[in-house]
Design a protein around this motif. Sequence first.
Motif, mmCIF file in Angstrom:
data_model
loop_
_atom_site.group_PDB
_atom_site.id
_atom_site.type_symbol
_atom_site.label_atom_id
_atom_site.label_comp_id
_atom_site.label_asym_id
_atom_site.label_seq_id
_atom_site.Cartn_x
_atom_site.Cartn_y
_atom_site.Cartn_z
ATOM 1 N N GLY A 38 59.217 9.610 89.065
ATOM 2 C CA GLY A 38 58.460 8.869 90.059
ATOM 3 C C GLY A 38 57.010 9.308 90.160
ATOM 4 O O GLY A 38 56.233 8.755 90.930
ATOM 5 N N ARG A 39 56.629 10.331 89.397
ATOM 6 C CA ARG A 39 55.243 10.796 89.378
ATOM 7 C C ARG A 39 54.389 9.836 88.572
ATOM 8 O O ARG A 39 54.883 9.157 87.671
ATOM 9 C CB ARG A 39 55.177 12.189 88.741
ATOM 10 C CG ARG A 39 55.851 13.247 89.565
ATOM 11 C CD ARG A 39 55.927 14.614 88.883
ATOM 12 N NE ARG A 39 54.814 14.904 87.990
ATOM 13 C CZ ARG A 39 54.904 15.745 86.970
ATOM 14 N NH1 ARG A 39 56.027 16.379 86.708
ATOM 15 N NH2 ARG A 39 53.872 15.975 86.216
ATOM 16 N N PRO A 40 53.091 9.781 88.852
ATOM 17 C CA PRO A 40 52.200 8.940 88.030
ATOM 18 C C PRO A 40 52.241 9.402 86.574
ATOM 19 O O PRO A 40 52.272 10.603 86.282
ATOM 20 C CB PRO A 40 50.819 9.164 88.638
ATOM 21 C CG PRO A 40 51.061 9.726 89.992
ATOM 22 C CD PRO A 40 52.370 10.438 89.939
ATOM 23 N N LEU A 41 52.248 8.431 85.670
ATOM 24 C CA LEU A 41 52.337 8.751 84.247
ATOM 25 C C LEU A 41 51.175 9.631 83.796
ATOM 26 O O LEU A 41 51.364 10.552 82.998
ATOM 27 C CB LEU A 41 52.401 7.476 83.404
ATOM 28 C CG LEU A 41 52.592 7.674 81.908
ATOM 29 C CD1 LEU A 41 53.857 8.480 81.606
ATOM 30 C CD2 LEU A 41 52.617 6.341 81.195
ATOM 31 N N ASP A 42 49.979 9.393 84.307
ATOM 32 C CA ASP A 42 48.828 10.213 83.918
ATOM 33 C C ASP A 42 49.055 11.689 84.242
ATOM 34 O O ASP A 42 48.640 12.570 83.484
ATOM 35 C CB ASP A 42 47.551 9.715 84.594
ATOM 36 C CG ASP A 42 47.074 8.387 84.016
ATOM 37 O OD1 ASP A 42 47.400 8.102 82.845
ATOM 38 O OD2 ASP A 42 46.393 7.635 84.731
ATOM 39 N N GLU A 43 49.717 11.956 85.341
ATOM 40 C CA GLU A 43 50.020 13.338 85.730
ATOM 41 C C GLU A 43 51.011 13.970 84.751
ATOM 42 O O GLU A 43 50.855 15.123 84.337
ATOM 43 C CB GLU A 43 50.602 13.323 87.147
ATOM 44 C CG GLU A 43 50.808 14.692 87.763
ATOM 45 C CD GLU A 43 51.372 14.558 89.178
ATOM 46 O OE1 GLU A 43 52.466 15.109 89.420
ATOM 47 O OE2 GLU A 43 50.714 13.897 90.021
#
Length: 153
Positions: A38-43
């Motif tokens: 569920g974290r942003p892909l960029d992260e």
Amino acid sequence: MKRNPAHEIRGPGGSLPLRPEDEAALDLAMLIDGETSGRPLDEVLLQYGRSRSTYYEKLRRFRDGGLEGLLARPPGPRSPWRRPLEVVRFIVTTRLRHPERGAAAIAGDLEHLGHAVSVRSVERTLTQFGLTRPVSRVAPATTPERNGGQGNP
């Protein structure tokens, strides 16, 4: 980008450390993290030191081939390919009988006979048997029209 050497898979019951040299395990962990956290892909990409295009290529390979799709494979053919003797014989005899025929024409003849052989394979065979032709470059003739109205001295 350089990857962070200390990666692990974490869950409610503990963690499983991953060896930094195990590329397939790191790629799998990245995909699990990217698809389920569920974290942003960029992260996630920053954490694993990967680009967006690499991530999606790994995801495609995993979906197509499972974990085996993530294993590193060297570029090039997956199995040795040898030209059948019949094909080699055809290439050599065609060049000897018709020296004016180029590799592309010979490859075309082979295709008509049901053998899918690339032009490059024909060139390799001709080179292997010393049947290559020197590239002839004919210099354009100097004419008065091309030489500003003056002939050669």
